[in-house]
Design a protein around this motif. Structure first.
Motif, PDB file in Angstrom:
ATOM      1  N   ARG A 189       0.809  -1.275   0.074  1.00  0.00           N
ATOM      2  CA  ARG A 189      -0.129   0.032   0.052  1.00  0.00           C
ATOM      3  C   ARG A 189       0.750   1.180  -0.056  1.00  0.00           C
ATOM      4  O   ARG A 189       0.485   2.123  -0.544  1.00  0.00           O
ATOM      5  N   LEU A 190       1.895   1.192   0.504  1.00  0.00           N
ATOM      6  CA  LEU A 190       2.955   2.243   0.718  1.00  0.00           C
ATOM      7  C   LEU A 190       3.451   2.723  -0.490  1.00  0.00           C
ATOM      8  O   LEU A 190       3.644   3.672  -1.047  1.00  0.00           O
ATOM      9  N   ALA A 191       3.896   1.447  -1.233  1.00  0.00           N
ATOM     10  CA  ALA A 191       4.765   1.535  -2.408  1.00  0.00           C
ATOM     11  C   ALA A 191       3.800   2.294  -3.454  1.00  0.00           C
ATOM     12  O   ALA A 191       4.003   2.957  -4.270  1.00  0.00           O
ATOM     13  N   LEU A 192       2.545   1.657  -3.521  1.00  0.00           N
ATOM     14  CA  LEU A 192       1.383   2.081  -4.307  1.00  0.00           C
ATOM     15  C   LEU A 192       1.123   3.799  -4.203  1.00  0.00           C
ATOM     16  O   LEU A 192       1.118   4.553  -4.924  1.00  0.00           O
ATOM     17  N   ALA A 193       1.081   4.128  -2.810  1.00  0.00           N
ATOM     18  CA  ALA A 193       0.860   5.536  -2.632  1.00  0.00           C
ATOM     19  C   ALA A 193       1.844   6.378  -3.022  1.00  0.00           C
ATOM     20  O   ALA A 193       1.809   7.473  -3.744  1.00  0.00           O
ATOM     21  N   LEU A 194       3.289   5.779  -2.924  1.00  0.00           N
ATOM     22  CA  LEU A 194       4.113   6.699  -3.499  1.00  0.00           C
ATOM     23  C   LEU A 194       4.235   6.701  -4.961  1.00  0.00           C
ATOM     24  O   LEU A 194       4.516   7.810  -5.595  1.00  0.00           O
ATOM     25  N   VAL A 195       4.144   5.785  -5.588  1.00  0.00           N
ATOM     26  CA  VAL A 195       3.933   5.772  -7.232  1.00  0.00           C
ATOM     27  C   VAL A 195       2.744   6.498  -7.524  1.00  0.00           C
ATOM     28  O   VAL A 195       3.076   7.463  -8.490  1.00  0.00           O
ATOM     29  N   MET A 196       1.644   6.713  -6.686  1.00  0.00           N
ATOM     30  CA  MET A 196       0.624   7.313  -7.207  1.00  0.00           C
ATOM     31  C   MET A 196       1.005   9.067  -7.124  1.00  0.00           C
ATOM     32  O   MET A 196       0.806  10.027  -7.988  1.00  0.00           O
ATOM     33  N   LYS A 197       1.571   9.293  -5.937  1.00  0.00           N
ATOM     34  CA  LYS A 197       2.039  10.470  -5.446  1.00  0.00           C
ATOM     35  C   LYS A 197       3.060  11.055  -6.701  1.00  0.00           C
ATOM     36  O   LYS A 197       3.090  12.159  -7.133  1.00  0.00           O
ATOM     37  N   LEU A 198       4.053  10.217  -6.974  1.00  0.00           N
ATOM     38  CA  LEU A 198       5.041  10.646  -7.830  1.00  0.00           C
ATOM     39  C   LEU A 198       4.651  10.836  -9.203  1.00  0.00           C
ATOM     40  O   LEU A 198       5.110  11.788 -10.056  1.00  0.00           O
ATOM     41  N   PHE A 199       3.458  10.084  -9.692  1.00  0.00           N
ATOM     42  CA  PHE A 199       3.063  10.374 -11.089  1.00  0.00           C
ATOM     43  C   PHE A 199       1.768  11.442 -11.144  1.00  0.00           C
ATOM     44  O   PHE A 199       1.087  11.808 -12.049  1.00  0.00           O
ATOM     45  N   GLY A 200       1.604  12.032  -9.804  1.00  0.00           N
ATOM     46  CA  GLY A 200       0.456  13.118  -9.822  1.00  0.00           C
ATOM     47  C   GLY A 200      -0.994  12.695  -9.724  1.00  0.00           C
ATOM     48  O   GLY A 200      -1.810  13.508  -9.714  1.00  0.00           O
TER      49      GLY A 200
END
Length: 74
Positions: free
Chosen positions: A59-70
């Motif tokens: 979940r943390l990795a997915l949240a970081l990816v989502m944040k990274l791509f806006g």
């Protein structure tokens, strides 16, 4: 906090049903009483904690990816 507790409880039930489906369906009260008398009664919580941590990392990795791509939550 309530959300995380709910996720933990759902993981616990899914794992317990997945590991012991035939016991829970055929004789649930006897199975529950045997769990309480087991030499190692904490083992379901231990397995649930491991699964919770792994899912938390995903979940943390997915949240970081989502944040990274806006992408934003709605």
């Amino acid at each position: 906090m309530k959300k995380e507790f709910f996720i933990f409880v759902v993981i616990f039930f899914v794992l317990s049903l997945g590991m012991h489906m035939n016991q829970w369906v055929s004789h649930p009260l006897e199975h529950f009483s045997r769990l309480m008398a087991h030499d190692m009664p904490y083992h379901p919580l231990f397995y649930t904690l491991i699964a919770y941590v792994l899912i938390g990392v995903l979940r943390l990795a997915l949240a970081l990816v989502m944040k990274l791509f806006g992408f934003q939550k709605r």
